[in-house]
Enzyme design. Structure first.
Site, PDB file in Angstrom:
ATOM      1  N   SER A 126       1.125  -1.105  -0.227  1.00  0.00           N
ATOM      2  CA  SER A 126       0.024  -0.088   0.017  1.00  0.00           C
ATOM      3  C   SER A 126       0.895   1.174  -0.126  1.00  0.00           C
ATOM      4  O   SER A 126       2.086   1.223   0.588  1.00  0.00           O
ATOM      5  CB  SER A 126      -0.891   0.023   1.215  1.00  0.00           C
ATOM      6  OG  SER A 126      -1.169   1.113   1.594  1.00  0.00           O
ATOM      7  N   TYR A 151      -1.945   0.297  10.496  1.00  0.00           N
ATOM      8  CA  TYR A 151      -2.206  -0.413   9.153  1.00  0.00           C
ATOM      9  C   TYR A 151      -0.743  -0.099   8.228  1.00  0.00           C
ATOM     10  O   TYR A 151      -0.388  -1.320   7.734  1.00  0.00           O
ATOM     11  CB  TYR A 151      -3.256   0.136   8.529  1.00  0.00           C
ATOM     12  CG  TYR A 151      -3.397  -0.232   7.088  1.00  0.00           C
ATOM     13  CD1 TYR A 151      -3.130   0.436   5.936  1.00  0.00           C
ATOM     14  CD2 TYR A 151      -3.902  -1.621   6.564  1.00  0.00           C
ATOM     15  CE1 TYR A 151      -3.122   0.429   4.679  1.00  0.00           C
ATOM     16  CE2 TYR A 151      -3.762  -1.706   5.226  1.00  0.00           C
ATOM     17  CZ  TYR A 151      -3.447  -0.949   4.260  1.00  0.00           C
ATOM     18  OH  TYR A 151      -3.339  -1.203   3.064  1.00  0.00           O
ATOM     19  N   LYS A 155       1.995  -2.819   6.866  1.00  0.00           N
ATOM     20  CA  LYS A 155       2.417  -3.081   5.307  1.00  0.00           C
ATOM     21  C   LYS A 155       3.851  -2.869   5.024  1.00  0.00           C
ATOM     22  O   LYS A 155       4.636  -3.649   4.472  1.00  0.00           O
ATOM     23  CB  LYS A 155       1.609  -1.983   4.359  1.00  0.00           C
ATOM     24  CG  LYS A 155       0.512  -2.322   4.191  1.00  0.00           C
ATOM     25  CD  LYS A 155      -0.011  -3.892   3.667  1.00  0.00           C
ATOM     26  CE  LYS A 155      -1.455  -4.148   3.335  1.00  0.00           C
ATOM     27  NZ  LYS A 155      -1.819  -5.378   2.841  1.00  0.00           N
TER      28      LYS A 155
HETATM   29  C1  WQD Z   1      -9.273   8.806   1.751  1.00  0.00           C
HETATM   30  C2  WQD Z   1      -9.738  10.246   2.256  1.00  0.00           C
HETATM   31  C3  WQD Z   1     -10.229  10.475   4.454  1.00  0.00           C
HETATM   32  C4  WQD Z   1     -14.259   8.606   4.558  1.00  0.00           C
HETATM   33  C5  WQD Z   1      -6.888   3.533   1.872  1.00  0.00           C
HETATM   34  C6  WQD Z   1      -7.302   2.077   2.401  1.00  0.00           C
HETATM   35  C7  WQD Z   1      -5.875   1.519   2.680  1.00  0.00           C
HETATM   36  C8  WQD Z   1      -5.034   1.722   1.330  1.00  0.00           C
HETATM   37  C9  WQD Z   1      -4.849   3.251   0.988  1.00  0.00           C
HETATM   38  C10 WQD Z   1      -4.983  -0.279  -0.083  1.00  0.00           C
HETATM   39  C11 WQD Z   1      -8.842  10.319   3.580  1.00  0.00           C
HETATM   40  C12 WQD Z   1     -11.499  11.033   3.583  1.00  0.00           C
HETATM   41  C13 WQD Z   1     -12.877   9.100   4.072  1.00  0.00           C
HETATM   42  C14 WQD Z   1     -15.198   9.621   5.030  1.00  0.00           C
HETATM   43  C15 WQD Z   1     -13.625  11.366   4.590  1.00  0.00           C
HETATM   44  N1  WQD Z   1      -5.308   1.047   0.166  1.00  0.00           N
HETATM   45  N2  WQD Z   1     -12.629  10.482   4.198  1.00  0.00           N
HETATM   46  N3  WQD Z   1     -14.751  10.781   4.838  1.00  0.00           N
HETATM   47  O1  WQD Z   1      -7.231   6.255   4.271  1.00  0.00           O
HETATM   48  O2  WQD Z   1      -6.464   7.006   1.917  1.00  0.00           O
HETATM   49  O3  WQD Z   1      -6.485   4.496   2.820  1.00  0.00           O
HETATM   50  O4  WQD Z   1      -6.226   3.645   0.885  1.00  0.00           O
HETATM   51  O5  WQD Z   1      -4.168  -0.691   0.300  1.00  0.00           O
HETATM   52  O6  WQD Z   1      -6.031   0.333   2.519  1.00  0.00           O
HETATM   53  O7  WQD Z   1      -7.879   2.087   3.426  1.00  0.00           O
HETATM   54  O8  WQD Z   1      -8.714   5.842   2.334  1.00  0.00           O
HETATM   55  O9  WQD Z   1     -11.006   6.090   1.762  1.00  0.00           O
HETATM   56  O10 WQD Z   1     -10.492   5.682   3.775  1.00  0.00           O
HETATM   57  O11 WQD Z   1      -9.716   8.075   2.957  1.00  0.00           O
HETATM   58  O12 WQD Z   1     -13.449  12.417   4.477  1.00  0.00           O
HETATM   59  O13 WQD Z   1     -16.239   9.172   5.468  1.00  0.00           O
HETATM   60  O14 WQD Z   1     -11.115  10.408   2.433  1.00  0.00           O
HETATM   61  O15 WQD Z   1      -9.957  11.266   5.560  1.00  0.00           O
HETATM   62  O16 WQD Z   1      -8.427  11.741   3.432  1.00  0.00           O
HETATM   63  P1  WQD Z   1      -7.135   5.854   3.189  1.00  0.00           P
HETATM   64  P2  WQD Z   1      -9.990   6.273   2.750  1.00  0.00           P
END
Ligand code: WQD
Length: 351
Positions: A126, A151, A155
């Site tokens: 990731s 997390y 990784k």
């Molecule tokens: C993205 C953005 C949140 C929910 C994910 C996977 C992880 C890895 C990387 C593969 C952030 C914002 C989210 C909400 C929001 N992928 N958000 N409101 O944290 O980048 O990690 O991608 O391995 O496994 O979890 O993804 O979709 O949780 O968040 O504002 O209700 O959206 O704060 O800025 P993240 P995410």
């Protein structure tokens, strides 16, 4: 025919990768304990490919149960290892379950790789391994900073374990695929993301709010140093990620030098803010999203997106889906889910 074992095969990326592997001539089996998935995905895979996939409902933390799968299938030539917990926010609240699940599962699997001489190992890594990068876009040689969440730490440790393993187990070739943000669903809407409980990732939170499963969603902070204050991510269609795994496997099968452990970034190379993602969703779905700005989320990286040139050049990877298509397929999938749920409700009313 040689068999590919996909761990987490009932999950989001695992199920889409199984479809792509089948479409490229591979025979596939799955290990998935369904702790974070259901085997609904297997019927979706069958609808798309016509193939019934055998899933072993095994917890990789149980070494003996895991080993038994290899004893029963002595023709496993490659493994794609997806099975892991992956929610950044949740890992901050439950670190021990993340370290136990993600690390013990990987180590048990690698013990079997060595004992049963599995030739190829593809690891689902990731972009979170980069932490908060000093400069973006990140290349595979960008500094591996302090992980922002447990997390991300699992990784980073997973990659280190595999590199050290590759150094001694010469018969196995390995690649580490660093995904950015997988989103969207298969164009048939027969498979897609099925978060258990309240969605933690952005796109399912958007689609569940738009369809009315959630009353409202919150943008986790708009006071970051980015163009509109919300976090920047590299959203990539799950089918593009899936195909990159097939290409990765073909790359290992074709590659002569077995001792290397190659790393590839799987992102589009485009940084998109949370607010821009929401606006794109509203445009392609025609739905006005009910959201508000909330507090920052612990563990969030401010901004990250990929330099994906290595995967494009070395794996021959060509990205097919843009952000509109990511949001459209995610929304079509949510609509299909609602249709199925309404049908089930009607049937239960009739019975
Ligand atoms: C993205 C953005 C949140 C929910 C994910 C996977 C992880 C890895 C990387 C593969 C952030 C914002 C989210 C909400 C929001 N992928 N958000 N409101 O944290 O980048 O990690 O991608 O391995 O496994 O979890 O993804 O979709 O949780 O968040 O504002 O209700 O959206 O704060 O800025 P993240 P995410």
């Amino acid at each position: 025919m040689k068999t590919i074992l996909v761990t987490g095969g009932c999950g989001y990326i695992g199920s889409h990768t199984i479809v792509d592997l089948i479409e490229h001539g591979f025979n596939v089996i799955s290990i998935d304990d369904n702790s974070r998935s259901t085997d609904i995905a297997l019927s979706g895979i069958e609808k798309i490919t016509g193939k019934k996939i055998k899933n072993y409902k095994v917890d990789l933390k149980d070494y003996n149960d895991t080993r038994a799968v290899f004893q029963e299938n002595n023709d496993i030539t490659g493994i794609i290892h997806f099975a892991a917990y992956k929610a950044v926010g949740e890992s901050v609240e439950q670190p021990l379950s993340y370290y136990e699940n993600n690390m013990f599962g990987l180590i048990n699997l690698l013990k079997c790789v060595e004992e049963f001489s599995v030739a190829h190992f593809v690891f689902s890594s990731s972009c979170t391994v980069y932490g908060n990068p000093d400069s973006i876009p990140v290349t595979e040689n960008s500094a591996i900073k302090e992980a922002e969440s447990p997390y991300g730490a699992t990784k980073q440790m997973g990659e280190r374990i595999i590199k050290d393993f590759a150094h001694v187990v010469k018969k196995t070739s390995n690649i580490l695929l660093r995904y950015f943000n997988p989103v969207g669903a298969h164009p048939t809407s027969f498979i897609g993301e099925l978060p258990i409980g309240k969605p933690m990732n952005l796109v399912p939170a958007i689609t569940q709010t738009a369809i009315g499963k959630l009353p409202k969603m919150f943008v986790h902070g708009n006071d970051y140093t980015t163009r509109d204050g919300s976090c920047v991510r590299d959203y990539i269609h799950v089918c593009d990620i899936a195909h990159a795994h097939t290409l990765g496997l073909q790359y290992l099968i074709a590659r002569k030098n077995k001792t290397q452990c190659d790393v590839f970034n799987l992102g589009t190379g485009n940084g998109v803010t949370v607010l821009e993602a929401i606006k794109t969703f509203e445009k392609v779905s025609g739905q006005k999203l009910n959201y508000a700005i909330g507090p920052r989320r612990a563990g969030d990286v401010v901004a990250i997106y990929a330099n994906n040139e290595l995967a494009v050049q070395q794996l021959g990877w060509k990205i097919k889906y843009n952000l509109d298509a990511m949001m459209k397929t995610a929304w079509d999938w949510e609509l299909k889910l609602k249709e199925a749920e309404d049908l089930l409700k009607q049937q239960s009313l009739l019975n």
